[in-house]
Design an enzyme around this catalytic site. Structure first.
Site: not given
Ligand code: IPE
Ligand code: IPE
Ligand code: MG
Length: 256
Positions: A26, A43, A137, A213
């Site tokens: 994330d 991304h 892996l 964990e």
């Molecule tokens: C979780 O991240 C999904 C992925 C990392 C693919 P999100 O950014 O979608 O999660 P929320 O919306 O903050 O819970």
């Molecule tokens: C995680 O990063 C990637 C996906 C959910 C695809 P985010 O796109 O959720 O990035 P933030 O959380 O908005 O910074």
């Molecule tokens: Mg996110």
């Protein structure tokens, strides 16, 4: 330092590397926005961090790495962002599959792939087949994945086995259930890492998290490199996993 970094090395009985690590990758969007760029730039940068985490897992004896790439809820994002994520998935499959084959990595995609277009599904199947013989892996990419979907899917599959009398209801155990979720055949989940500072599971591996964990890092995913991964595994190995026992029982058991 995040809360989960605080640990007491004196109660450490767990000096082994995790066998199965999962990561909620994330923070891509915020990483890009902090740089004044579009979220999609984050991304793209996140792909390098995926490569680094796979390399870390491969070279440190982790048997299975499960990466959350796209959740079942992520379809609700702006159409353009979803489009970029799908294109990126397809591009990465093209560019990485040979490297994975060479490096002993077996690729699996977990999630409801029926929602993807036919071309992408064919690419996924091809990449899985090409790397099927590898065993150093197992890399699971969770795409259109949801933990609740995984559980419901397992239930459907068990009900089908009951209906055609392959099994009877009294044979349904936790062990059998584990054979019907998407991580079937892999070691138990030992460590769940979430980058990006949030403290939630976001419908990731709900069944599998039972005794994992948890490690939360403030680092945004594109900045999560091998040194960051190392901090997470060091924190893991310093913890005492009790599985319901007392600390003394675990200490005595590990001395036997
Ligand atoms: C979780 O991240 C999904 C992925 C990392 C693919 P999100 O950014 O979608 O999660 P929320 O919306 O903050 O819970
Ligand atoms: C995680 O990063 C990637 C996906 C959910 C695809 P985010 O796109 O959720 O990035 P933030 O959380 O908005 O910074
Ligand atoms: Mg996110």
């Amino acid at each position: 330092m995040v809360k989960s970094d605080l640990h007491n090395p004196e109660v450490s009985d767990n000096d082994v590397m995790p066998k199965h690590v999962a990561i909620i990758m994330d923070g891509n969007g915020r990483w890009a926005q902090q740089k004044g760029k579009l979220r999609t730039f984050g991304h793209k940068a996140g792909v390098d961090a995926v490569r680094a985490s796979v390399r870390y897992a491969r070279t440190n004896g982790i048997q299975s790495l499960t990466l959350f790439a796209f959740s079942s809820e992520n379809w609700n994002r702006p159409e353009e962002e979803v489009g970029v994520l799908m294109d990126l998935f397809s591009l990465v499959l093209n560019s990485e599959v040979k490297r994975m084959k060479k490096n002993g990595v077996r690729l699996k995609v977990i999630g409801d792939t029926s929602k993807f277009d036919d071309k992408l599904v064919a690419k996924i199947e091809k990449a899985e087949a090409l790397t099927a013989e590898n065993s150093d892996l197992v890399l699971n990419i969770a795409a259109n994945y949801g933990g609740r979907w995984d559980i419901v899917n397992a239930c459907k599959s068990i009900v089908a086995d009951v209906s055609d009398k392959t099994i009877s209801p009294h044979e349904i155990t936790e062990e059998l259930f584990s054979k019907h979720v998407s991580t079937e055949g892999l070691p138990e989940l030992d460590l769940l890492i979430r980058t990006g500072g949030e403290h939630r599971i976001s419908n990731f591996l709900l069944w599998q998290c039972a005794y994992a964990e948890l490690y939360f890092s403030q680092t945004l995913w594109p900045d999560f490199d091998e040194a960051e991964f190392d901090k997470a595994t060091a924190c893991f190995t310093s913890r005492q996993r009790r599985f319901g026992l007392t600390g003394e029982q675990v200490t005595n058991e590990s001395q036997d």
